[in-house]
Design an enzyme around this catalytic site. Structure first.
Site, PDB file in Angstrom:
ATOM      1  N   SER A 102       0.793  -1.225   0.000  1.00  0.00           N
ATOM      2  CA  SER A 102       0.000   0.000   0.000  1.00  0.00           C
ATOM      3  C   SER A 102       0.828   1.280   0.000  1.00  0.00           C
ATOM      4  O   SER A 102       0.280   2.347  -0.264  1.00  0.00           O
ATOM      5  CB  SER A 102      -0.929   0.005   1.215  1.00  0.00           C
ATOM      6  OG  SER A 102      -0.182  -0.151   2.403  1.00  0.00           O
TER       7      SER A 102
ATOM      8  N   ASP B 162      -2.826   8.883   7.092  1.00  0.00           N
ATOM      9  CA  ASP B 162      -4.035   8.199   7.573  1.00  0.00           C
ATOM     10  C   ASP B 162      -3.771   7.242   8.726  1.00  0.00           C
ATOM     11  O   ASP B 162      -4.644   6.439   9.059  1.00  0.00           O
ATOM     12  CB  ASP B 162      -4.718   7.455   6.407  1.00  0.00           C
ATOM     13  CG  ASP B 162      -3.824   6.365   5.801  1.00  0.00           C
ATOM     14  OD1 ASP B 162      -2.738   6.110   6.349  1.00  0.00           O
ATOM     15  OD2 ASP B 162      -4.219   5.773   4.784  1.00  0.00           O
TER      16      ASP B 162
ATOM     17  N   HIS C  73      -0.102   5.202   6.378  1.00  0.00           N
ATOM     18  CA  HIS C  73       0.569   5.710   5.182  1.00  0.00           C
ATOM     19  C   HIS C  73       0.929   7.175   5.362  1.00  0.00           C
ATOM     20  O   HIS C  73       0.373   7.849   6.229  1.00  0.00           O
ATOM     21  CB  HIS C  73      -0.343   5.492   3.972  1.00  0.00           C
ATOM     22  CG  HIS C  73      -0.878   4.091   3.919  1.00  0.00           C
ATOM     23  ND1 HIS C  73      -2.138   3.765   4.351  1.00  0.00           N
ATOM     24  CD2 HIS C  73      -0.279   2.937   3.573  1.00  0.00           C
ATOM     25  CE1 HIS C  73      -2.313   2.450   4.253  1.00  0.00           C
ATOM     26  NE2 HIS C  73      -1.196   1.927   3.790  1.00  0.00           N
TER      27      HIS C  73
END
Ligand SMILES: *[C@@H]1O[C@H](CO)[C@@H](O)[C@H](O)[C@H]1NC(C)=O
Ligand SMILES: *[C@@H]1O[C@H](CO)[C@@H](O)[C@H](O)[C@H]1NC(C)=O
Ligand SMILES: *[C@@H]1O[C@H](CO)[C@@H](O)[C@H](O)[C@H]1NC(C)=O
Ligand SMILES: *[C@@H]1O[C@H](CO)[C@@H](O)[C@H](O)[C@H]1NC(C)=O
Ligand SMILES: *[C@@H]1O[C@H](CO)[C@@H](O)[C@H](O)[C@H]1NC(C)=O
Length: 370
Positions: free
Chosen positions: A34, A338, A341
């Site tokens: 991610s 977030d 990340h």
């Protein structure tokens, strides 16, 4: 303008472009999770599980709309592609028709060890997405006929591309920590995780890749999400001077040092290859150590920009993208976007350090000059 048009007509396929550095690579192929996903997770997960990062405020700083990236804007590989005059990398699962300039196979949640292993050993209480490093290598293999034709043509094409393998490892270790394993037990998985990463790099080199960037693990013990999830446990004595979780960061550092050693052995085996260790740990620690010089207020260092309240502004009932969460006014004044990340500003700082140093061995721009 006309001249570059002539050149691009002359060099239609995988050739080094004109001599300028900005055209050094003809394409980029990236595997990972991610931290560099540009939309793959949304494609495979949205039909199965709730996804929040396909909603605003993701993408608020750059692009202006959610793109499937887990950030307010661009991620590391976007800045690197941009430096080499390449377009932002498309997510492979979106089946973009033109893959000549590269494609991104990275997908959120990806592990270095195949997910079957975690299921078989009951380390995870849910059905994982089948998106590990080996699965991504399979996607690359499937896409190859659209990239190049003959074996030699493919080798030639790969030799002029910039590859990324990683970051991998964070999701593996998260799974194992979450299963309630001790630090020693988590540490015992590091050799296998590193071995899988190295095997993937080796496979790409055997297929013709010359330039391979291998990012290490970030300091996940400083993640606002993990800090919040662990705060209900008795963590006395487990915080370092930055307020991060020492045990988690020790695993990350151990992973990084084993990975560096393995890369250095690989260089001996493939002297023609340029294998770059990209440090994902030190750039983040350097911001946390000196936040004001990066425009980050000291009270916000371990808080996420986009979240739903709490000490670290991370709230499992209101994660970024959910109705109860809001974004800070200026994401560039935050390290974490977030909770897991990073903000575009953080990614840009890391990408610069990978391109020009000091956060890569060797820096990408030095690797292409010798
Ligand atoms: C991409 O192509 C695959 C294989 O043809 C197909 O199964 C998949 O649904 C396509 N994905 C999208 C997002 O169009
Ligand atoms: C994941 O995909 C690979 C390759 O397609 C396949 O061999 C493997 O069995 C799959 N694993 C799971 C758990 O579905
Ligand atoms: C490979 O060859 C086929 C058949 O000649 C052609 O249609 C296709 O465009 C070629 N692919 C690449 C990437 O050059
Ligand atoms: C937390 O752990 C520390 C050190 O292991 C111990 O001294 C302390 O009693 C524990 N506190 C609670 C509330 O369990
Ligand atoms: C977390 O989010 C929920 C749902 O929006 C909210 O009710 C709760 O007050 C939040 N918790 C904190 C600590 O802000």
């Amino acid at each position: 303008m006309e001249l570059s048009l002539v050149f691009s007509l002359l060099f239609l396929s995988c050739l080094h472009g004109v001599s300028s550095e900005s055209r050094y690579f003809t394409s980029m192929f990236t595997l990972g999770d991610s931290y560099i996903d540009t939309g793959n997770f949304v494609v495979i997960a949205a039909p199965v599980v709730p996804v929040w990062h396909d909603k605003p405020p993701y993408g608020m700083t750059f692009f202006g709309h959610p793109t499937g990236r887990l950030s307010d804007g661009r991620v590391t590989i976007d800045f690197i592609a941009e430096h080499f005059g390449l377009p932002p990398l498309q997510a492979s699962l979106l089946n973009h028709s033109d893959v000549s300039k590269g494609v991104n196979f990275a997908v959120g949640g990806a592990t270095a060890i195949d997910v079957d292993f975690y299921e078989r050993n009951k380390l995870i209480p849910f059905k994982p997405l089948n998106n590990s490093l080996n699965v991504q290598l399979g996607w690359l293999e499937e896409l190859k006929p659209s990239i190049c034709n003959s074996t030699e043509g493919c080798r030639d094409c790969f030799s002029k591309a910039l590859f990324f393998v990683g970051e991998f490892g964070v999701n593996d270790y998260n799974f194992i920590w979450s299963a309630g394993k001790t630090e020693q037990e988590v540490m015992s998985y590091v050799p296998e995780v590193v071995d899988n990463i190295i095997k993937a790099v080796e496979r790409l080199i055997n297929e013709g890749a010359v330039y391979v960037v291998v990012p290490g693990n970030p300091p996940n013990g400083c993640s606002p999400t993990i800090l919040t999830l662990r705060s209900s446990l008795n963590q006395t004595g487990n915080y370092d001077h930055l307020g991060c979780l020492s045990d988690i960061n020790r695993v990350a550092r151990h992973h990084n040092s084993m990975l560096r050693e393995a890369i250095s052995a690989l260089r001996g085996k493939y002297p023609h290859a340029r294998i770059i260790f990209a440090d994902f740990y030190r750039p983040i620690i350097s911001i946390l150590q000196n936040p004001e010089s990066f425009g980050v207020a000291s009270q916000d260092v371990l808080r996420t920009c986009c979240g739903g309240g709490g000490v670290y502004n991370w709230n499992s009932s209101a994660v970024c993208g959910m109705p109860g969460a809001t974004a800070c006014k200026d994401p560039s004044a935050f390290v974490s976007w977030d909770g897991v990340h990073y903000t575009e500003a953080t990614y840009q700082y890391i990408a610069k350090g990978w391109l020009s140093g000091p956060f890569a061995d060797p820096p990408i721009l030095r690797a292409i000059r010798y």
